[in-house]
Every structure is written in structure tokens, then in C-alpha cells.
Design a protein around this motif. Sequence first.
Motif: not given
Length: 269
Positions: A197-217
Motif C-alpha cells: 500500500g505504501v508503495e502505491r501511495l508513493a507512486n501516486y504522489y510521485h514521492i521517492d522511496q527515500q522521502n517516505v517516513i513510516a512509523f510502526g510498533d
Amino acid sequence: MTRKLIALDLDGTTLNNEATLSKKTVATLKSAVKAGHVVSIVTGRPNRLSQGYYDQLGLTSPMINFNGSLGHMPHKHWQDEYQYTFDRDIVLDLLKHQQEFNIQLIAAEGKHLFLAHQTAATQVGFFPTVLTHDQQLSPATLTQNPTSMTIAVDRPLQKRLQAYIENRFGSSVDVAPWGGPNSVLEVCAKGVQKAVGVERLANYYHIDQQNVIAFGDEHNDKEMIEYAGRGVAMSNATDQLKAIADDVTQLNNDQDGMAEYLSKALKLA
């Protein structure tokens, strides 16, 4: 500042221990959006149990539910909406083997689907304690392929049930136990997890993988944390997640750890 995609797990990350959004979290995420960043909820929860948070945050981005299996934009049509499903026969097979594995609950869900079959009252928080007539899962009511199946099972039989599903249906589905106190198995389409899902969002917004910040636990955040240019584990995260994360928050989810970290990382006023 470069536009970031901020992918947020809900439970144990964005939500506090009362499963609510603190004032600080709401304010921080709203100011991140105002600064031009994309904030997106990426959760294992079904859409029926996460849309309230989405609305409270005033988001307009797509939301990812069922650990990556559903991507949609609440309240509106999104041309890139997707949903991964698996064959309903797998659910029906487990209904037949309910007694053998001492299964207390089987739920089949999708964007517009919620059906469950209960043999005993369960303390699994995501499901109603009493099912209405039109929520009863049976071969007659399950007319579509589900996106997710959740099974509450006696702890001693959990591994045996997981092996049964994997041996029989492993070519088309993945099975994973929940973290936390409940003995629950979750079944989804093969190879689908939050990073999809995150990769689809990054592609949709044309945001490079290096500019993705993800938080989880938790373990279901693993692939998303690995995928993100900056994968951040909460201080209350599992040791396994902390080991693969790029960074760990100083504070936990009950102390606004994510909001605190994000406002520093994005230099939000």
C-alpha cells in the motif's frame, strides 16, 4: 523542504493506550499536512474501524486498510482504489473445521463486507460481542471473495491451525498471528502487506522511496518500515522491529512519541 509521505500505523503508534488521538497528535499531523506533506493511515484495521480517526485528522489522502489489502479514499471515488481478495471457499472450508480446531470466531471482511460466525463470546476488541442477523457468516451469506479473514482460536491449537491453512491454501494466502494478548490468526491474499500500500501511495504522489517516513510498533509493520526511506519504530515496539528500523522514537505511543519525533524531523512549528 522536500515533500514527505508519512505512513502511520494506528494501534500502538498513532493512537494512545486508550485507542484515541491525543490533541498533540492531531495538531502535529494537521500542521504536517499544512506544510505540504502527505499523511496517510496504513493499518491492519478494517476501514469500518479506522475512518473515525481519518475524519478526526481531517485527512483527504487515500487510506490503506487490512495491512495493505485495501487502498481507498474515504468519502470519494479514487481512480486508483484497489482491493486484494482471496477465494471465499477458504473461509467456507474453515467453517467446516471449526470444531476440530476449537475456533471461537471466524470473520470475513472487505471494504463493504463484514460477516462473522461465533461459537463463543470472544474478547477480541475489533468484533461486536453480539452479531446482528445480517452479520451472520454462512455459505449462503458469503457471496463475495473476502479481503481479510480473522480467526480467534484456542492458543494451544493456533500453530496447528496455521499449519493447516498454509499446507492447504498457502499458494494463495498468507497467515499471520496477531501480536498482543489475543490468540488470533489473520489471513490475506498472498504476498500482500503494508509496504504494498505504501508503495502505491508513493507512486501516486510521485514521492521517492527515500522521502517516505513510516512509523510502526508490531511485526505487521516490518515490510513498511524496511521499505521507507526512514522507518521509525516506536519505543514501545517489538525488539524485532527496532532491530530493522532506521530510528526509534524516544517516547512511547502513550507519550505522543510519534508526534514528538515527527515535529522535530519536519521542523514543524
